[in-house]
Motif scaffolding. Structure first.
Motif, PDB file in Angstrom:
ATOM      1  N   MET A 142      11.941   9.953   1.737  1.00  0.00           N
ATOM      2  CA  MET A 142      11.932   9.534   3.128  1.00  0.00           C
ATOM      3  C   MET A 142      12.018   8.021   3.200  1.00  0.00           C
ATOM      4  O   MET A 142      11.501   7.310   2.341  1.00  0.00           O
ATOM      5  N   PRO A 143      12.641   7.475   4.253  1.00  0.00           N
ATOM      6  CA  PRO A 143      12.711   6.031   4.386  1.00  0.00           C
ATOM      7  C   PRO A 143      11.372   5.391   4.709  1.00  0.00           C
ATOM      8  O   PRO A 143      11.204   4.218   4.548  1.00  0.00           O
ATOM      9  N   VAL A 144      10.407   6.188   5.186  1.00  0.00           N
ATOM     10  CA  VAL A 144       9.081   5.648   5.463  1.00  0.00           C
ATOM     11  C   VAL A 144       8.318   5.567   4.153  1.00  0.00           C
ATOM     12  O   VAL A 144       8.038   6.579   3.531  1.00  0.00           O
ATOM     13  N   GLN A 145       7.966   4.339   3.727  1.00  0.00           N
ATOM     14  CA  GLN A 145       7.311   4.139   2.448  1.00  0.00           C
ATOM     15  C   GLN A 145       5.819   3.934   2.683  1.00  0.00           C
ATOM     16  O   GLN A 145       5.357   2.840   2.936  1.00  0.00           O
ATOM     17  N   THR A 146       5.041   5.008   2.630  1.00  0.00           N
ATOM     18  CA  THR A 146       3.595   4.932   2.783  1.00  0.00           C
ATOM     19  C   THR A 146       2.987   5.057   1.396  1.00  0.00           C
ATOM     20  O   THR A 146       2.862   6.154   0.867  1.00  0.00           O
ATOM     21  N   LEU A 147       2.640   3.933   0.788  1.00  0.00           N
ATOM     22  CA  LEU A 147       2.128   3.947  -0.564  1.00  0.00           C
ATOM     23  C   LEU A 147       0.661   4.368  -0.546  1.00  0.00           C
ATOM     24  O   LEU A 147      -0.122   3.934   0.301  1.00  0.00           O
ATOM     25  N   GLU A 148       0.277   5.224  -1.472  1.00  0.00           N
ATOM     26  CA  GLU A 148      -1.083   5.751  -1.495  1.00  0.00           C
ATOM     27  C   GLU A 148      -2.068   4.626  -1.770  1.00  0.00           C
ATOM     28  O   GLU A 148      -1.870   3.796  -2.655  1.00  0.00           O
TER      29      GLU A 148
ATOM     30  N   VAL B 151      16.752   2.805   8.228  1.00  0.00           N
ATOM     31  CA  VAL B 151      15.949   1.592   8.379  1.00  0.00           C
ATOM     32  C   VAL B 151      14.529   1.895   7.911  1.00  0.00           C
ATOM     33  O   VAL B 151      13.847   2.736   8.480  1.00  0.00           O
ATOM     34  N   ALA B 152      14.087   1.206   6.872  1.00  0.00           N
ATOM     35  CA  ALA B 152      12.803   1.507   6.243  1.00  0.00           C
ATOM     36  C   ALA B 152      11.637   1.036   7.095  1.00  0.00           C
ATOM     37  O   ALA B 152      11.739   0.093   7.874  1.00  0.00           O
ATOM     38  N   LYS B 153      10.501   1.714   6.918  1.00  0.00           N
ATOM     39  CA  LYS B 153       9.270   1.385   7.629  1.00  0.00           C
ATOM     40  C   LYS B 153       8.119   1.348   6.623  1.00  0.00           C
ATOM     41  O   LYS B 153       8.017   2.210   5.757  1.00  0.00           O
TER      42      LYS B 153
END
Length: 681
Positions: free
Chosen positions: A33-39, A58-60
């Motif tokens: 996914m373009p949404v980069q939610t790092l743990e 477009v990344a978030k």
């Protein structure tokens, strides 16, 4: 320039498409996914953030509330200092003291656009504190950062859009929340500061109703001594006393009509007072605002509709008493807005975003003619994941602007955006963005009224007065950037390169007016900004013994050059060549203890002063912040934060073209300690 960028982008896309034909598609893995939610490391209750079904290229980036609490963040600025590309305001810089969110720069350009629950927010007409400056992590669910242009956001030209999502209830209890008391102090030979704060966050659910209330009150009392020096003169010490009071109250109610529909109403009331005096000048600033946001939301899988209505009124008063007499500036802003945002997801690989935005703004002043402003915008953006590993997003935003009264001006422009994302595998990705945009100056920048600076060197090149410029033209921006990323559940590394060409670049320029230097925004011929950003983080999950660890860092470079009328060029003033920061966080679960340390670095740099035969040198600066949080039973917790530890002073020195010393100013960086006690209920 646009054609060359387009050719470069086309060549890059062709190379990517060719490369993709040689990459064996793995049908057992889904595209990232373009949404980069790092743990991140967590402790206590944790709210679950659902995966974003958005397939945009477009990344978030998302900063969670848990991460902010772990790092001991006390404000939104504390959280954003760990994000690459942001140059934070220097405490003590400028005639008003510490700068808030409005003093932040993104990649050497202007301030980013701030949204709260998707709604744009602003500061006072004279640069007063915005709603963002009064928010604490207890009031925030998460912060979403979009660093690349997107036509669906409030501004294409600014690139960085920061959307602050306010806290949602964690469970079905009728009432829960927290109360936090804080006390801080700082003391040295030249500075004494005392800070007291109280914040309350309460929320709950009852059947179909969701409600919350946030309140924040802070009082800062500061006594400082600044050192100024002119050529051939001894150092002059100027003592200044400041008292700042800030208060914010935010009630919010939400009614769930059914599983797909809800209506929301929220009020932001904010008041900020700043009273200061020295041996020569008495300064009193008062900014009060109230804003009502209402919206209707409907979500059905990947499809959604949102209608937003907003009303805001701001009153700002600035009174300066000195040997010149009394200066009284009174200004009021009335704003009304309506907007619609829609999303249609036809299938897992195709979606469309569309909407419109209408705003009417009236700025009244006792110094100038009323300025009326109407803004209209419509946008359309489509995204298509045409292979398992490639996504393309194409959009355009059409905007119209009309001003009357103080300035008679009409303008319309189209801003297109093209973005492409290629996922080499589940870890590696390449995201590229090409855009063209226009940025019209805010109404605040158009008012010519002069706001006088204070201290012994008031009205000098190092401490000029401030004013607006009614003749400003909009900036025209062509931008290209690309990010190569490697991201896993434990962390990742992202490398970004960017290039922006700006015609009619707006820069703050100092000129001599009636014997005093005044800083006003001014259009330059053209400018280019480019640079590289490297950011990364690593998180060690909690071990069986209860240990957990997080490490993050970023380096952001920027080079901003302005073309001169004589064919030469110079570097833009006030933009550091790069900034760097690093943070480490360690948690030990059996003791319920979380600790962190953050280091920020800005190098020394020298820049010419526009339209003046001087160059300004700014010294090298290091800033270290440390915090520790200990949690106890029954919801009690205490946090000890130490700011500006081992920090360097902020110094500016002016030299003539021949290298001869002209003027200097020093603001001392004083270590401070803040102790807060929290009780959850």
């Amino acid at each position: 320039m646009t054609s060359s960028l387009a050719l470069s982008y086309s060549a890059l896309c062709l190379a990517l498409f060719t490369c993709s034909s040689f990459v064996m598609a793995d049908t057992t893995n889904t595209a990232s996914m373009p949404v980069q939610t790092l743990e991140t490391l967590t402790f206590g209750a944790q709210a679950e953030v659902k995966a974003d079904p958005d397939i945009s290229a477009v990344a978030k980036t998302i900063i969670s509330r848990e991460e902010m609490l772990q790092y001991g963040d006390q404000s939104v600025n504390d959280a954003l200092r760990r994000a690459a590309g942001f140059q934070m305001p220097t405490p003590g810089q400028g005639p008003r003291g510490a700068g808030g969110a409005g003093g932040m720069r993104f990649r050497g350009g202007g301030a980013p656009v701030f949204l709260i629950n998707g709604e744009p927010v602003q500061g006072g007409p004279r640069g007063g504190m915005s709603i963002v400056d009064t928010l604490t992590p207890d009031m925030i669910e998460r912060i979403e950062i979009v660093k690349q242009p997107s036509v669906a956001q409030a501004s294409v030209a600014s690139s960085a859009v920061i959307n602050i999502i306010l806290k949602q209830p964690l469970d079905t209890a009728r009432i829960n929340g927290s109360v936090r008391l804080g006390y801080g102090f700082a003391e040295s030979d030249s500075r004494e500061e005392e800070r007291k704060s109280l914040s309350v966050q309460a929320d709950g659910r009852s059947n179909q109703w969701i409600y919350s209330l946030s309140a924040n009150q802070s009082i800062d009392e500061t006594q400082t001594t600044s050192n100024t020096q002119n050529a051939g003169e001894s150092i002059v010490q100027q003592k200044r006393v400041n008292e700042r009071k800030s208060f914010m109250l935010t009630p919010r109610a939400e009614y769930e009509i059914d599983d797909q529909q809800k209506v929301v109403a929220e009020i932001f009331y904010r008041e900020h007072q700043n009273d200061g005096y020295n041996g020569r000048t008495l300064q009193s600033d008062d900014n009060e605002s109230i804003r009502l946001n209402t919206r209707y939301e409907r979500k059905d899988g990947g499809n959604s509709d949102k209608v937003r209505l907003s009303i805001e009124q701001q009153d700002e008063t600035e009174v300066t008493r000195s040997s010149r007499g009394t200066e009284n500036i009174q200004e009021q802003v009335n704003e009304y807005g309506i907007a619609y945002d829609g999303v249609r997801k036809f299938n897992p690989t195709q979606q469309v975003k569309f909407g419109f935005d209408v705003k009417s703004n009236e700025l009244e002043s006792n110094q100038n003619q009323t300025l009326d402003e109407q803004r209209y915008a419509a946008y359309l953006e489509g995204s298509w994941r045409f292979t398992d590993r490639q996504t393309i997003t194409l959009g355009a935003r059409q905007e119209w602007l009309e001003r009357s009264g103080l300035v008679d001006y009409s303008d319309s422009h189209l801003s297109p955006v093209l973005a492409h994302r290629f996922d080499f595998n589940n870890q590696w990705s390449l995201q590229t963005n090409l855009s063209q945009a226009f940025r019209s100056p805010n109404s605040n920048s158009l008012l010519p009224t002069v706001s006088y600076s204070t201290d012994a060197d008031a009205g000098s090149l190092n401490n000029p007065d401030r004013g607006g410029n009614p003749f400003l033209k909009p900036e025209q921006i062509n931008a290209f950037e690309s990010t190569l990323g490697f991201n896993t559940a434990a962390g990742g590394i992202n490398l970004t390169g960017y290039y922006r060409e700006v015609d009619d670049y707006i820069e703050r320029v100092v000129n001599l007016e009636d014997g005093r230097y005044v800083q006003r925004p001014t259009n330059q011929n053209s400018a280019t900004t480019y640079g590289m950003e490297l950011s990364g983080r690593y998180a060690l999950k909690q071990t069986e013994a209860g240990h957990s660890f997080m490490l993050n860092g970023q380096v952001s470079t920027v080079r901003a050059k302005i073309d001169l009328d004589n064919g030469g060029e110079r570097l833009a003033s006030g933009v550091a060549p790069y900034s760097a920061s690093a943070g480490v966080s360690y948690n030990y679960q059996p003791w319920q203890l979380a600790t962190s340390m953050n280091v920020n670095y800005t190098p020394a740099f020298t820049r010419p002063v526009d339209n003046q035969p001087y160059v300004q040198n700014t010294n090298e600066r290091v800033n270290v912040d440390i915090s520790a949080t200990k949690r106890f039973q029954d919801g009690w917790a205490t946090t000890l934060s130490a700011r500006n530890i081992l920090s360097t002073d902020y110094k500016t020195r002016l030299y003539k073209d021949n290298g001869e010393f002209y003027q200097a100013r020093t603001n001392e960086a004083i270590p401070s300690v803040l102790l807060s006690v929290e009780k959850k209920f």
